[in-house]
Write a protein that holds these residues in place. Structure first.
Motif, PDB file in Angstrom:
ATOM      1  N   SER A   2       2.081   3.763   0.732  1.00 42.51           N
ATOM      2  CA  SER A   2       0.747   4.119   0.257  1.00 42.51           C
ATOM      3  C   SER A   2      -0.150   2.897   0.322  1.00 42.51           C
ATOM      4  O   SER A   2       0.305   1.780   0.587  1.00 42.51           O
ATOM      5  N   LEU A   3      -1.394   3.130   0.068  1.00 42.49           N
ATOM      6  CA  LEU A   3      -2.364   2.043   0.096  1.00 42.49           C
ATOM      7  C   LEU A   3      -1.977   0.939  -0.879  1.00 42.49           C
ATOM      8  O   LEU A   3      -2.008  -0.244  -0.543  1.00 42.49           O
ATOM      9  N   ILE A   4      -1.540   1.314  -2.062  1.00 44.80           N
ATOM     10  CA  ILE A   4      -1.231   0.318  -3.087  1.00 44.80           C
ATOM     11  C   ILE A   4       0.092  -0.396  -2.815  1.00 44.80           C
ATOM     12  O   ILE A   4       0.190  -1.602  -2.956  1.00 44.80           O
ATOM     13  N   SER A   5       1.110   0.316  -2.395  1.00 47.25           N
ATOM     14  CA  SER A   5       2.419  -0.320  -2.215  1.00 47.25           C
ATOM     15  C   SER A   5       2.531  -1.115  -0.912  1.00 47.25           C
ATOM     16  O   SER A   5       3.369  -2.003  -0.818  1.00 47.25           O
ATOM     17  N   ASP A   6       1.694  -0.826   0.069  1.00 49.24           N
ATOM     18  CA  ASP A   6       1.787  -1.490   1.370  1.00 49.24           C
ATOM     19  C   ASP A   6       0.740  -2.566   1.597  1.00 49.24           C
ATOM     20  O   ASP A   6       0.688  -3.147   2.677  1.00 49.24           O
ATOM     21  N   ASN A   7      -0.093  -2.818   0.606  1.00 50.00           N
ATOM     22  CA  ASN A   7      -1.202  -3.757   0.786  1.00 50.00           C
ATOM     23  C   ASN A   7      -1.416  -4.609  -0.451  1.00 50.00           C
ATOM     24  O   ASN A   7      -1.011  -4.240  -1.549  1.00 50.00           O
ATOM     25  N   LEU A  35      -3.249 -19.310   3.367  1.00 50.09           N
ATOM     26  CA  LEU A  35      -4.685 -19.489   3.137  1.00 50.09           C
ATOM     27  C   LEU A  35      -5.494 -19.399   4.427  1.00 50.09           C
ATOM     28  O   LEU A  35      -6.712 -19.234   4.381  1.00 50.09           O
ATOM     29  N   GLU A  36      -4.823 -19.465   5.585  1.00 52.11           N
ATOM     30  CA  GLU A  36      -5.502 -19.296   6.872  1.00 52.11           C
ATOM     31  C   GLU A  36      -5.866 -17.838   7.154  1.00 52.11           C
ATOM     32  O   GLU A  36      -6.711 -17.566   7.990  1.00 52.11           O
ATOM     33  N   ILE A  37      -5.225 -16.897   6.472  1.00 52.24           N
ATOM     34  CA  ILE A  37      -5.493 -15.476   6.689  1.00 52.24           C
ATOM     35  C   ILE A  37      -6.829 -15.120   6.055  1.00 52.24           C
ATOM     36  O   ILE A  37      -7.088 -15.432   4.892  1.00 52.24           O
ATOM     37  N   THR A  59      -9.542 -11.142  -1.389  1.00 50.36           N
ATOM     38  CA  THR A  59     -10.885 -10.594  -1.581  1.00 50.36           C
ATOM     39  C   THR A  59     -11.073  -9.314  -0.779  1.00 50.36           C
ATOM     40  O   THR A  59     -12.126  -8.696  -0.858  1.00 50.36           O
ATOM     41  N   LYS A  60     -10.056  -8.938  -0.005  1.00 52.91           N
ATOM     42  CA  LYS A  60     -10.080  -7.677   0.727  1.00 52.91           C
ATOM     43  C   LYS A  60      -8.654  -7.159   0.866  1.00 52.91           C
ATOM     44  O   LYS A  60      -7.688  -7.866   0.552  1.00 52.91           O
ATOM     45  N   ILE A  61      -8.514  -5.929   1.332  1.00 52.53           N
ATOM     46  CA  ILE A  61      -7.198  -5.322   1.489  1.00 52.53           C
ATOM     47  C   ILE A  61      -6.458  -6.002   2.639  1.00 52.53           C
ATOM     48  O   ILE A  61      -6.979  -6.119   3.744  1.00 52.53           O
ATOM     49  N   ILE A  62      -5.232  -6.465   2.353  1.00 52.00           N
ATOM     50  CA  ILE A  62      -4.410  -7.153   3.359  1.00 52.00           C
ATOM     51  C   ILE A  62      -3.039  -6.499   3.391  1.00 52.00           C
ATOM     52  O   ILE A  62      -2.404  -6.294   2.343  1.00 52.00           O
ATOM     53  N   ASP A  63      -2.570  -6.199   4.583  1.00 52.02           N
ATOM     54  CA  ASP A  63      -1.268  -5.564   4.789  1.00 52.02           C
ATOM     55  C   ASP A  63      -0.149  -6.535   4.397  1.00 52.02           C
ATOM     56  O   ASP A  63      -0.176  -7.708   4.757  1.00 52.02           O
ATOM     57  N   ILE A  64       0.836  -6.029   3.661  1.00 48.99           N
ATOM     58  CA  ILE A  64       1.990  -6.821   3.230  1.00 48.99           C
ATOM     59  C   ILE A  64       2.711  -7.431   4.438  1.00 48.99           C
ATOM     60  O   ILE A  64       3.171  -8.573   4.394  1.00 48.99           O
ATOM     61  N   ASN A  69       4.918 -11.733   8.035  1.00 49.89           N
ATOM     62  CA  ASN A  69       4.936 -12.318   9.379  1.00 49.89           C
ATOM     63  C   ASN A  69       4.402 -13.739   9.394  1.00 49.89           C
ATOM     64  O   ASN A  69       4.917 -14.596  10.119  1.00 49.89           O
ATOM     65  N   LYS A  70       3.386 -14.014   8.585  1.00 51.46           N
ATOM     66  CA  LYS A  70       2.823 -15.369   8.530  1.00 51.46           C
ATOM     67  C   LYS A  70       3.855 -16.344   7.959  1.00 51.46           C
ATOM     68  O   LYS A  70       4.003 -17.460   8.451  1.00 51.46           O
TER      69      LYS A  70
END
Length: 86
Positions: A2-7, A35-37, A59-64, A69-70
């Motif tokens: 879901s949006l909440i569990s995956d981000n 911090l580069e993302i 500050t925005k939605i970011i995929d887990i 991967n980073k």
């Protein structure tokens, strides 16, 4: 799946990850790479417990998977430890 569990959702709660990094220099490397993302504004590291943890704030939605991967790209693993509690 879901949006909440995956981000990572913007706000002051952040998302906690465990890592296999042990040395402070390795944790700093992870922090600096995250911090580069675009959208990640803060990463806090808890090196007082084992396994080590870090919390990512955005500050925005970011995929887990982008976080995982980073961290892999610098030679370590990141595993999500908790979900956002509402």
């Amino acid at each position: 799946m879901s949006l909440i569990s995956d981000n990572i959702i913007p706000g002051n709660q952040g998302r906690v990850f465990g890592t296999n990094a042990k040395e402070d220099s390795d944790l700093i490397t992870i922090k600096n790479s995250l911090l580069e993302i675009d959208g990640i504004n803060q990463v806090t590291v808890n090196n007082l417990i084992f396994p080590r943890e870090f919390t990512v704030f955005s500050t925005k939605i970011i995929d887990i998977h982008e976080i995982e991967n980073k961290v892999k790209s610098v030679g370590f693993h990141a595993i999500q430890k908790s979900s956002l509690e509402i």
